[in-house]
Design a protein around this motif. Structure first.
Motif, short mmCIF file in Angstrom:
data_model
loop_
_atom_site.label_atom_id
_atom_site.label_comp_id
_atom_site.label_asym_id
_atom_site.label_seq_id
_atom_site.Cartn_x
_atom_site.Cartn_y
_atom_site.Cartn_z
N GLN A 78 42.27 -21.28 -29.10
CA GLN A 78 43.13 -22.06 -28.22
C GLN A 78 42.83 -21.68 -26.77
N GLU A 79 43.14 -22.59 -25.84
CA GLU A 79 42.85 -22.30 -24.43
C GLU A 79 43.59 -21.06 -23.95
N GLU A 80 44.78 -20.83 -24.49
CA GLU A 80 45.56 -19.66 -24.06
C GLU A 80 44.99 -18.34 -24.58
N ASP A 81 43.96 -18.42 -25.42
CA ASP A 81 43.29 -17.19 -25.87
C ASP A 81 42.30 -16.67 -24.83
N SER A 82 42.03 -17.45 -23.81
CA SER A 82 41.11 -17.00 -22.77
C SER A 82 41.63 -15.73 -22.12
N ALA A 83 40.85 -14.68 -22.17
CA ALA A 83 41.29 -13.36 -21.69
C ALA A 83 40.13 -12.39 -21.83
N MET A 84 40.39 -11.16 -21.40
CA MET A 84 39.44 -10.06 -21.60
C MET A 84 39.89 -9.29 -22.83
N TYR A 85 38.98 -9.04 -23.74
CA TYR A 85 39.30 -8.34 -24.98
C TYR A 85 38.54 -7.03 -25.04
N TYR A 86 39.28 -5.96 -25.31
CA TYR A 86 38.68 -4.63 -25.38
C TYR A 86 38.89 -4.03 -26.77
N CYS A 87 37.82 -3.56 -27.35
CA CYS A 87 37.88 -2.80 -28.58
C CYS A 87 38.03 -1.33 -28.20
N ALA A 88 38.82 -0.58 -28.96
CA ALA A 88 39.04 0.83 -28.62
C ALA A 88 39.14 1.66 -29.89
N LEU A 89 38.80 2.92 -29.75
CA LEU A 89 38.76 3.85 -30.87
C LEU A 89 39.53 5.11 -30.51
N LYS A 90 40.21 5.66 -31.50
CA LYS A 90 40.91 6.94 -31.32
C LYS A 90 40.72 7.76 -32.58
N ASP A 91 40.65 9.06 -32.44
CA ASP A 91 40.62 9.91 -33.61
C ASP A 91 41.99 9.82 -34.29
N SER A 92 42.01 9.48 -35.56
CA SER A 92 43.29 9.22 -36.22
C SER A 92 44.06 10.50 -36.51
N ASN A 93 43.37 11.62 -36.49
CA ASN A 93 44.06 12.86 -36.85
C ASN A 93 44.57 13.64 -35.65
N SER A 94 43.73 13.76 -34.65
CA SER A 94 44.11 14.70 -33.60
C SER A 94 43.94 14.15 -32.19
N GLY A 95 43.42 12.96 -32.07
CA GLY A 95 43.08 12.48 -30.73
C GLY A 95 44.25 11.87 -29.99
N TYR A 96 44.15 11.94 -28.69
CA TYR A 96 45.11 11.28 -27.82
C TYR A 96 44.46 10.12 -27.07
N ALA A 97 43.19 10.31 -26.75
CA ALA A 97 42.50 9.37 -25.87
C ALA A 97 42.05 8.12 -26.61
N LEU A 98 42.22 6.98 -25.97
CA LEU A 98 41.60 5.75 -26.42
C LEU A 98 40.23 5.66 -25.76
N ASN A 99 39.22 5.41 -26.58
CA ASN A 99 37.86 5.24 -26.06
C ASN A 99 37.55 3.75 -26.12
N PHE A 100 37.42 3.12 -24.96
CA PHE A 100 37.27 1.68 -24.89
C PHE A 100 35.82 1.24 -24.86
N GLY A 101 35.57 0.05 -25.38
CA GLY A 101 34.31 -0.63 -25.12
C GLY A 101 34.37 -1.29 -23.75
N LYS A 102 33.25 -1.92 -23.37
CA LYS A 102 33.17 -2.52 -22.03
C LYS A 102 33.94 -3.83 -21.92
N GLY A 103 34.32 -4.38 -23.04
CA GLY A 103 35.11 -5.60 -23.01
C GLY A 103 34.27 -6.85 -23.13
N THR A 104 34.89 -7.88 -23.69
CA THR A 104 34.28 -9.21 -23.77
C THR A 104 35.24 -10.21 -23.16
N SER A 105 34.74 -10.98 -22.23
CA SER A 105 35.55 -12.03 -21.62
C SER A 105 35.43 -13.29 -22.46
N LEU A 106 36.53 -13.73 -23.04
CA LEU A 106 36.54 -14.94 -23.86
C LEU A 106 37.04 -16.11 -23.02
N LEU A 107 36.26 -17.16 -23.00
CA LEU A 107 36.65 -18.38 -22.30
C LEU A 107 36.70 -19.51 -23.31
#
Lengths: 110, 113
Positions: A78-107
């Motif tokens: 849908q047109e309202e889906d246009s946005a920047m999308y970031y994938c991110a990873l965190k260690d599920s056991n002990s991590g605090y930090a989100l490690n992001f990808g560079k992002g994909t701009s969806l139009l």
């Protein structure tokens, strides 16, 4: 070391077309994967996390450990889906930090 | 709905000056984070803070950076002597626990001249 790769900087689709935003990761530990979205002039917000296995705004993402991927999919964009999308990873056991990808701009165009 | 707030929205400073970026996390959240995004690059983790101490920090978070929770509501990021390469968007985030969703603020754009 953690690494999140989003190979597409920009993805343009027509309204009603299927969309797939790619995310690959490398991490030797136990990862938790997320998709964050940033609409124009708005803040980063969580869209999906793999442990929830939900569908939000028609989007789904399945963690494929064999292919180390967490692609985001929607069958009919849908047109309202246009946005920047970031994938991110965190260690599920002990991590605090989100490690992001560079992002994909969806139009999504009409 | 409660939100993370950040002030100022834009800060311009001269190289070598100290800056303090302010954040008000969501009131019942216990974990606080700072991230930054240099223009055209990805969002990068700086530091997480819990129970009045740093729980994790990245390589970026060197001695020039410090964080503080000076009172019950604010969470600040101080850069002691800014460099040109500190120019970025700085995001604050908070979460109830380490396992819950991190809620992000709108960001502060820092420009170092």
């Amino acid at each position: 070391a953690q690494r999140v790769t989003q190979p597409e900087k920009l993805l343009s689709v027509f309204k009603g077309a299927p969309v797939e935003l790619k995310c690959n990761y490398s991490y030797s530990g136990s990862p938790e994967l997320f998709w964050y979205v940033q609409y124009s002039r708005q803040r980063l917000q969580l869209l999906l996390r793999h442990i929830s296995r939900e569908s939000i705004k028609g989007f789904t993402a399945d963690l494929n450990k064999g292919e180390t991927s967490f692609h985001l999919k929607k069958p009919f964009a849908q047109e309202e889906d246009s946005a920047m999308y970031y994938c991110a990873l965190k260690d599920s056991n002990s991590g605090y930090a989100l490690n992001f990808g560079k992002g994909t701009s969806l139009l999504v165009t009409p | 709905e409660p939100e993370v707030t950040q002030t100022p929205s834009h800060q311009v400073t001269q190289m070598g000056q100290e800056v303090i970026l302010r954040c008000v996390p969501i009131s019942n959240h216990l974990y606080f984070y700072w991230y930054r995004q240099i223009l055209g690059q990805k969002v990068e983790f700086l530091v997480s803070f819990y129970n009045n101490e740093i729980s994790e920090k990245s390589e970026i978070f060197d001695d020039q950076f410090s964080v503080e929770r000076p009172d019950g509501s604010n969470f600040t990021l101080k850069i002691r002597s800014t460099k040109l390469e500190d120019s970025a968007m700085y995001f604050c985030a908070s979460s109830v626990t380490n396992y819950n969703e991190q809620f992000f603020g709108p960001g502060t754009r820092l420009t170092v001249l």
